[in-house]
Scaffold this active site. Structure first.
Site, short mmCIF file in Angstrom:
data_model
loop_
_atom_site.label_atom_id
_atom_site.label_comp_id
_atom_site.label_asym_id
_atom_site.label_seq_id
_atom_site.Cartn_x
_atom_site.Cartn_y
_atom_site.Cartn_z
N GLU A 263 58.32 9.32 -7.18
CA GLU A 263 58.42 8.06 -7.95
C GLU A 263 57.55 8.15 -9.21
O GLU A 263 57.95 7.74 -10.30
CB GLU A 263 57.96 6.92 -7.03
CG GLU A 263 58.15 5.57 -7.62
CD GLU A 263 57.92 4.43 -6.61
OE1 GLU A 263 57.97 4.67 -5.39
OE2 GLU A 263 57.69 3.31 -7.07
N GLY A 385 52.23 2.55 -8.57
CA GLY A 385 50.77 2.82 -8.50
C GLY A 385 50.15 2.48 -9.84
O GLY A 385 50.53 3.03 -10.87
C1 LIG Z 1 59.18 -5.11 -12.11
C2 LIG Z 1 58.57 -4.55 -10.85
C3 LIG Z 1 59.37 -3.80 -10.01
C4 LIG Z 1 58.83 -3.30 -8.81
N1 LIG Z 1 59.65 -2.64 -7.93
C5 LIG Z 1 59.20 -2.38 -6.68
C6 LIG Z 1 60.08 -1.89 -5.68
O1 LIG Z 1 61.28 -1.63 -5.92
N2 LIG Z 1 59.58 -1.69 -4.42
C7 LIG Z 1 58.29 -1.93 -4.11
O2 LIG Z 1 57.91 -1.75 -2.97
N3 LIG Z 1 57.42 -2.39 -5.05
C8 LIG Z 1 57.86 -2.64 -6.31
N4 LIG Z 1 56.98 -3.13 -7.28
C9 LIG Z 1 55.61 -3.38 -6.89
C10 LIG Z 1 54.58 -2.49 -7.55
O3 LIG Z 1 54.62 -1.20 -7.01
C11 LIG Z 1 53.22 -3.19 -7.34
O4 LIG Z 1 53.21 -4.31 -8.21
C12 LIG Z 1 52.04 -2.30 -7.61
O5 LIG Z 1 51.94 -1.29 -6.64
C13 LIG Z 1 50.72 -3.09 -7.63
O6 LIG Z 1 50.60 -3.92 -6.52
P1 LIG Z 1 50.24 -5.48 -6.71
O7 LIG Z 1 51.15 -6.00 -7.75
O8 LIG Z 1 50.26 -6.12 -5.41
O9 LIG Z 1 48.79 -5.48 -7.31
P2 LIG Z 1 47.41 -5.42 -6.49
O10 LIG Z 1 47.42 -4.29 -5.55
O11 LIG Z 1 47.10 -6.77 -5.96
O12 LIG Z 1 46.40 -5.08 -7.67
C14 LIG Z 1 45.95 -6.08 -8.59
C15 LIG Z 1 44.93 -5.40 -9.52
O13 LIG Z 1 43.83 -4.90 -8.75
C16 LIG Z 1 43.67 -3.52 -8.99
N5 LIG Z 1 43.25 -2.82 -7.79
C17 LIG Z 1 43.80 -2.88 -6.55
N6 LIG Z 1 43.17 -2.05 -5.71
C18 LIG Z 1 42.22 -1.43 -6.45
C19 LIG Z 1 41.24 -0.43 -6.16
N7 LIG Z 1 41.13 0.12 -4.95
N8 LIG Z 1 40.41 -0.04 -7.16
C20 LIG Z 1 40.53 -0.58 -8.39
N9 LIG Z 1 41.43 -1.51 -8.72
C21 LIG Z 1 42.27 -1.92 -7.76
C22 LIG Z 1 45.05 -3.04 -9.44
O14 LIG Z 1 44.98 -1.84 -10.16
C23 LIG Z 1 45.51 -4.20 -10.27
O15 LIG Z 1 44.96 -4.11 -11.56
C24 LIG Z 1 57.48 -3.56 -8.50
C25 LIG Z 1 56.68 -4.29 -9.38
C26 LIG Z 1 57.21 -4.79 -10.53
C27 LIG Z 1 56.33 -5.62 -11.41
#
Ligand SMILES: Cc1cc2nc3c(=O)[nH]c(=O)nc-3n(C[C@H](O)[C@H](O)[C@H](O)COP(=O)(O)OP(=O)(O)OC[C@H]3O[C@@H](n4cnc5c(N)ncnc54)[C@H](O)[C@@H]3O)c2cc1C
Length: 400
Positions: A263, A385
């Site tokens: 991915e 990611g």
């Molecule tokens: C348009 C779109 C399409 C997508 N398509 C898919 C899909 O088809 N299937 C799917 O499963 N997902 C999908 N996603 C989800 C995407 O993979 C996640 O949004 C992404 O992995 C981040 O997760 P979160 O949004 O929950 O953010 P969070 O994990 O809540 O993170 C929020 C913030 O905290 C930071 N953070 C979190 N943990 C840490 C750490 N350990 N150290 C430092 N900083 C940290 C992050 O970097 C970020 O800045 C999609 C997202 C979007 C917006």
């Protein structure tokens, strides 16, 4: 030879990049032609209506979905570089959302089915997936867990010969149109990484109706990637047979970590190709648009922006190609893939920002398309990611 050609000889016109053979280049020519003819003209309507699923079937008919899968499943049996060429060609669609929907199918959902699936699962999902007759989506993220995959709550409880699945997934690309989902669920809710299992779940029955207990709870409105359908999905006691397990029970975290590398690679290829397309369009503009009696590209300030962008794009591209070469040769270079994902995501966002700036007010207008690209590419620093997670993976690889 003209002076300009001497200064910047066009190696690409005379010799393939060392990764690519004439066969790769033949594919590039035919697939780019198809994208320009059958996808690009629809880019604006698909921003409103999302891309039609028939386009995936058409791509399947033309053999563009199974480039790297074995011929016995309807694929072309090519090496990994075909996938790179495919991602690069899709950048000519002018529609980030369409490209993302396709990449979910070709580089995220189908490879795990091929690697981990039983023969029956391959016949049920890989074969029609390659034909574009079944569309898949990938369900990792949940309302309460994104980066922290081990924190997911969707559970699959064993009940006789079946599993019963309950929970919700969010931000799921292709969620509205999908026929099946590659679902990440907990089979042991008490455990974190060791409690996760993958499932292949039909979302529609033979008549095309949604299976009992499954609903598309919401279609989400986004900053960009409007051509893609992005949904919140709910599973309320969805019953699946034990044969729906993909790979090993309790090994789903490790399986999905493998999937995430592909991915990230396809995301990186999309970033580089997307940056190239933005650069080309903006260069055209800078040669035509005049201010103070000359094309704006002849101002040193603007010329240097192009020089900076060209350097970054080329560096990102070669980094991506070298990493792809390692991946294609059987290595599992997690740290390098994370670096290339981080670097290319940031690079294409910087390029988008500079391109908007060079176009001035027109860069802010929808008709010039850089505005759309600017919104679309921003996702790359979050999806597959986040930047911060990539930095964590890279930093930890040094034992820190
Ligand atoms: C348009 C779109 C399409 C997508 N398509 C898919 C899909 O088809 N299937 C799917 O499963 N997902 C999908 N996603 C989800 C995407 O993979 C996640 O949004 C992404 O992995 C981040 O997760 P979160 O949004 O929950 O953010 P969070 O994990 O809540 O993170 C929020 C913030 O905290 C930071 N953070 C979190 N943990 C840490 C750490 N350990 N150290 C430092 N900083 C940290 C992050 O970097 C970020 O800045 C999609 C997202 C979007 C917006």
């Amino acid at each position: 030879m003209e002076a300009a050609t001497l200064i910047k000889p066009k190696h690409e016109a005379t010799r393939n990049h060392l990764l690519f053979t004439d066969e790769h280049e033949d594919l590039r020519e035919s697939m780019r032609g198809w994208v320009q003819k059958e996808l690009y003209p629809h880019r604006n309507e698909w921003e409103e209506a999302t891309w039609p699923s028939e386009v995936m079937r058409r791509a399947g008919e033309l053999g563009f979905l199974g480039l790297c899968f074995p011929e016995q499943y309807g694929g072309q049996g090519g090496d990994y570089y075909y996938s790179l060429v495919r991602a690069e060609c899709m950048s000519y669609s002018g529609s980030g959302g369409t490209n993302m929907g396709f990449a979910v199918q070709t580089d995220m959902v189908l490879p795990p089915v091929h690697l981990l699936g039983t023969e029956e699962q391959k016949q049920r999902y890989l074969v029609p997936g390659i034909k574009g007759q079944k569309i898949g989506c990938l369900g990792i993220t949940e309302p309460g867990a994104g980066s922290d995959v081990a924190g997911i709550r969707t559970k699959a409880v064993r009940d006789g010969d079946d599993y019963v699945i309950s929970g919700s997934k969010t931000f799921i690309t292709n969620g509205r149109r999908a026929d099946f989902i590659l679902l990440v669920a907990k089979t042991d809710p008490e455990a974190r990484h060791e409690g996760i299992t993958l499932f292949l779940v039909d979302l529609r029955d033979d008549e095309g109706d949604r299976v009992p207990g499954f609903t598309v709870a919401r279609e989400l409105e986004k900053m960009g990637m409007h051509a893609a359908d992005t949904c919140e999905l709910t599973f309320d006691e969805v019953r699946v047979p034990a044969e729906a397990v993909l790979g090993e029970i309790g090994k789903g975290f490790y399986h999905i970590s493998w999937e995430l590398q592909a991915e990230r690679m396809v995301a990186a290829a999309g970033c580089v190709a997307g940056a190239e397309r933005m650069f080309e369009r903006t260069l055209e503009y800078a040669k035509e648009r005049e201010a103070f009696g000359r094309p704006i590209g002849r101002f040193q300030a603007i010329r240097h922006k192009f020089a900076e962008m060209a350097t970054k794009i080329e560096a990102a591209k070669q980094f991506n190609y070298v990493t792809a070469w390692r991946y294609a040769n059987g290595e599992y270079p997690v740290s390098e893939i994370s670096e290339v994902k981080l670097f290319t995501s940031r690079m294409c966002c910087e390029v988008a920002d500079e391109c908007v700036q060079i176009l001035g007010g027109y860069g802010y207008m929808k008709e010039y398309e850089i505005e759309r690209a600017y919104r679309d590419v921003r996702l790359n620093r979050i999806g597959a990611g986040t930047d911060e997670i990539m930095l964590e993976v890279i930093g930890r690889s040094y034992g820190l």
